[in-house]
Design an enzyme around this catalytic site. Structure first.
Site, short mmCIF file in Angstrom:
data_model
loop_
_atom_site.label_atom_id
_atom_site.label_comp_id
_atom_site.label_asym_id
_atom_site.label_seq_id
_atom_site.Cartn_x
_atom_site.Cartn_y
_atom_site.Cartn_z
N ASN A 208 -5.17 -33.90 -3.49
CA ASN A 208 -4.22 -34.30 -4.52
C ASN A 208 -3.26 -35.34 -3.96
O ASN A 208 -3.04 -35.40 -2.74
CB ASN A 208 -3.42 -33.09 -5.01
CG ASN A 208 -4.24 -32.20 -5.93
OD1 ASN A 208 -5.12 -32.67 -6.63
ND2 ASN A 208 -3.96 -30.91 -5.91
N ASP A 276 -7.65 -27.52 -7.08
CA ASP A 276 -8.20 -26.43 -7.89
C ASP A 276 -9.64 -26.09 -7.51
O ASP A 276 -10.06 -24.94 -7.66
CB ASP A 276 -8.15 -26.80 -9.37
CG ASP A 276 -6.73 -26.88 -9.90
OD1 ASP A 276 -5.89 -26.07 -9.45
OD2 ASP A 276 -6.45 -27.75 -10.74
N LYS A 286 -22.33 -36.02 8.01
CA LYS A 286 -21.91 -37.02 7.04
C LYS A 286 -23.05 -37.35 6.08
O LYS A 286 -24.18 -37.60 6.50
CB LYS A 286 -21.46 -38.29 7.75
CG LYS A 286 -21.00 -39.38 6.80
CD LYS A 286 -20.62 -40.65 7.54
CE LYS A 286 -20.27 -41.75 6.55
NZ LYS A 286 -19.95 -43.02 7.23
N PHE A 323 5.20 -24.49 -9.42
CA PHE A 323 5.39 -25.88 -9.85
C PHE A 323 4.25 -26.27 -10.78
O PHE A 323 3.12 -25.80 -10.61
CB PHE A 323 5.42 -26.82 -8.64
CG PHE A 323 6.80 -27.04 -8.08
CD1 PHE A 323 7.39 -28.29 -8.11
CD2 PHE A 323 7.50 -25.99 -7.52
CE1 PHE A 323 8.65 -28.49 -7.59
CE2 PHE A 323 8.76 -26.17 -7.00
CZ PHE A 323 9.35 -27.44 -7.04
N LYS A 341 0.07 -17.28 -14.95
CA LYS A 341 0.14 -16.96 -13.52
C LYS A 341 0.98 -15.72 -13.23
O LYS A 341 0.79 -15.07 -12.20
CB LYS A 341 0.74 -18.15 -12.75
CG LYS A 341 0.04 -19.47 -12.98
CD LYS A 341 -1.31 -19.54 -12.32
CE LYS A 341 -1.88 -20.95 -12.42
NZ LYS A 341 -3.19 -21.09 -11.78
#
Length: 397
Positions: A208, A276, A286, A323, A341
């Protein structure tokens, strides 16, 4: 800052003991009286003469000193200080403290004291991550022992990771916070911050867009009100504030484990931007782009829901603050999130690109609770943090 305060400084054995000299200098400069105690191991790294000269006070080393022990000197030392500081706190010293051993002057002082104790751990990264050390740390936290550090970085042994002694300035800030009379003195508050990185392969990850600025500011504001702060942070670009216990993590699963290990707490503020989802099966090598080959298909799975887990935890803090970073219908989404929540408060903000909030220096939030919605003006993130910390102090009072 510390005028008139008496600090009993126990110097453990480790290469980081040399930093105790700078810590003594800073403490003296802040107005404190420093009484040094040097362990047998500590004397292998710093000399008694250098410590005593900087402290300007007699150095104590021997539990069975004939002169001082005729007057029960270890009892007097342990009770005369305003705060006992162990820096560096080695794995051995931490184990002695956790198990109640008292076989030398340092461990006896720590057993005999009726004052608060602050430790600054320092050891090899593998020793720090060893299950025994983690277990001892949890025991010490439950006993009310304060902790600052350790930091992450290169070590004298050539390895890299958490285990470096916190810098003397950070230890000084933690000492000042421990001796402050703020409204959150005696409270333990958990704060999460930064993004999480969820690996796709050894070089790619999902993340994020979080700098960690707001979380770091919240931790500092709570510290300034006297709280003992455990700061669980993902790989943020903003450094953690000094004077808090830092636990560095990478993934959502690591963050949840660190949060649960930090319990019990009086309050928890979940400011981290946790991913999430994660890739269900991380590639061991890789993933290579090959001409003409089909694009790889990534299968996702949900990460643990840290906020919901702690909101329903057997050791649930009295106040749980989440938050909600939204890009549209901010208040409605945040209210739904609070109900879903099970947390007490939600701090909601609009992070759509036009606001410049994500990664910027300001924030405009809505505090959502049982009492309704409070709309705060756009403010510098440290001011948002101070307002939130004040509200938490009022709630816990």
């Amino acid at each position: 800052m510390l005028a008139g305060k008496r600090i009993l400084l126990i110097i453990g054995g480790g290469i980081a003991a040399y930093k105790s000299l700078e810590l003594i200098r800073l403490l003296k400069g802040a107005g404190a009286t420093v009484t040094p105690v040097l362990t047998k191991g500590g004397a292998e790294f710093v000399t008694p003469l250098s410590i005593a000269a900087l402290a300007g006070e007699p150095l104590h080393r021997d539990l069975f000193d004939l002169t001082t022990e005729a007057e029960m000197g270890h009892i007097q030392l342990s009770r005369a200080a305003d705060l006992i500081v162990v820096a560096p706190a080695t794995a051995d010293l931490m184990a002695k403290m956790a198990q109640g051993h008292a076989d030398d002057l340092a461990s006896t002082l720590l057993m005999a004291t009726d004052k608060r104790v602050l430790i600054a751990p320092a050891m090899n990264v593998r020793m720090w991550n060893h299950p025994a050390t983690r277990r001892n740390l949890r025991t010490l936290a439950a006993d009310g022992i304060l902790t600052v550090g350790p930091d992450s970085g290169d070590m004298a042994c050539g390895e890299h990771g958490p285990g470096r002694l916190a810098e003397p300035a950070a230890i000084l800030a933690a000492i000042d916070a421990a001796l402050s009379d703020g409204p959150l003195k005696g409270k333990h508050i958990l704060v999460t911050s930064g993004p999480t990185h969820e690996p796709i392969d050894p070089v790619r990850y999902i993340a994020n867009r979080s700098s960690g600025q707001q979380g770091s500011a919240i931790a500092a504001a709570l510290r300034d009100l006297g709280a003992r702060v455990t700061f669980v942070t993902g790989p943020a670009t903003t450094p953690p504030p000094p004077g808090v216990t830092v636990v560095a993590v990478e993934t959502a699963r690591e963050m949840l484990a660190a949060v649960e290990a930090a319990l019990p707490a009086d309050a928890a503020v979940f400011a981290a931007a946790v991913a999430d989802w994660r890739v269900k099966s991380e590639a061991g090598q890789k993933m290579k782009k090959q001409a003409g080959a089909p694009l790889p298909v990534l299968e996702f799975t949900e990460n643990p829901d840290i906020l919901a887990t702690i909101s329903r935890h057997a050791q649930r803090p009295a106040l749980v603050v989440g938050f909600a970073a939204e890009t549209e219908t901010v208040i409605a989404h945040a209210q739904a999130k609070r109900a879903r929540k099970g947390c007490d408060w939600i701090v909601a903000n609009d992070v759509s690109p036009a606001t410049g909030i994500m990664g910027g220096g300001e924030n405009a939030v809505h505090l959502i609770s049982d009492g309704g919605v409070e709309d705060w003006p756009r403010l510098p993130k440290p001011e948002v943090a101070r307002r939130l910390a004040d509200r938490i102090a009022q709630e816990l009072a």
